[in-house]
Design a protein around this motif. Structure first.
Motif: not given
Length: 271
Positions: A77-84, A89-93
């Protein structure tokens, strides 16, 4: 055999207890709080501050565990992909703010995959393609920050699957992690190879190892010595194939870190 330096995977709340041991040996450390969605974004600030305050004087190799709950890497699901992507990216920050240089991700390969991916000629390639669609922007940010993403075996029955996946990114910032207890579970419960085979399958692509003991039936996260893993074979394989990998005790009870370490010490495997 060369003795290998062992560190720990800990929550921020447990750092103080083990601080002297970590700092005196400048041991590998993985901070684990950030696998939880409740500790990402603005909620991470106090944890980052507390970790930095506790770890003054620490200059060892630092990593974090990335988020994984409800976050499949092979999204359809491309919308789920955005959440992942947002959560990764939050974790990488957070990793960048801590000065961490590794982040653990969970493998997308399941026991079901082992028995079904080869039922046609497209399933394996399609799965890798979906992971690329999800992780490509995450890998780009990891490269920018200098954080290596390491893919940890969870249900993986074939020890080569996630190695092939990591290599498919053609990046030094995507490598492989091994959880010894997960491998031993897969060996006992699903007929996968033993732990040392997983080590050799990854070879020098293996950059990170969760050390935990198990009984071959479930994911126990016991201290080494409490289960049935052949630690001699595992450490011999690590020393031969992946001596540069970070080794951290990832135990259900952080109070068992020292007893697990002392068991490996007594076997002549760790320092």
């Amino acid at each position: 055999m060369t003795k290998l330096k062992v560190g720990a995977a800990l929550m921020v709340a447990d750092l103080k207890t083990h601080r002297d041991w970590l700092v005196d040996g400048q041991r590998d450390l993985e901070i684990q709080d950030f696998f939880s969605p409740n500790n990402l974004g603005d909620a991470a600030g106090d944890l980052i501050t507390a970790a930095k305050n506790t770890l003054q004087g620490y200059s060892g190799r630092l990593g974090i565990h990335g988020p994984f709950y409800d976050l499949p890497l092979d999204c359809h699901d491309p919308e789920m992909r955005i959440i992942v992507q947002k959560r990764m990216q939050q974790a990488l920050d957070i990793a960048a703010k801590l000065g961490a240089t590794q982040m653990v991700l969970h493998s997308p390969y399941s026991t079901w995959d082992y028995h079904n991916l080869d039922s046609d000629l497209t399933s394996r390639e399609a799965k890798i393609s979906r992971v690329h669609e999800t992780l490509s922007p995450v890998v780009a940010r990891a490269e920018e920050y200098g954080v290596v993403l390491v893919i940890e075996n969870i249900e993986d029955k074939n020890p080569f699957d996630r190695v092939i996946l990591a290599n498919s990114f053609n990046s030094d910032f995507v490598r492989v992690s091994l959880d010894t207890g997960h491998a031993h579970y897969a060996h006992g419960a699903t007929g996968a190879p033993p732990v040392d085979y997983y080590v050799r399958a990854a070879g020098d692509r293996l950059a990170h190892i969760h050390l935990q003991d198990a009984d071959g039936y479930a994911d126990r996260h016991w201290a080494p010595g409490q289960g049935s893993i052949n630690w001699q074979a595992a450490f011999e394989a690590i020393a031969e194939a992946a001596s540069q990998a970070r080794l951290v005790l990832e135990l259900r009870d952080s109070n068992d870190v020292m007893s697990g370490f002392e068991h490996l010490l007594a076997l002549g495997l760790a320092e």
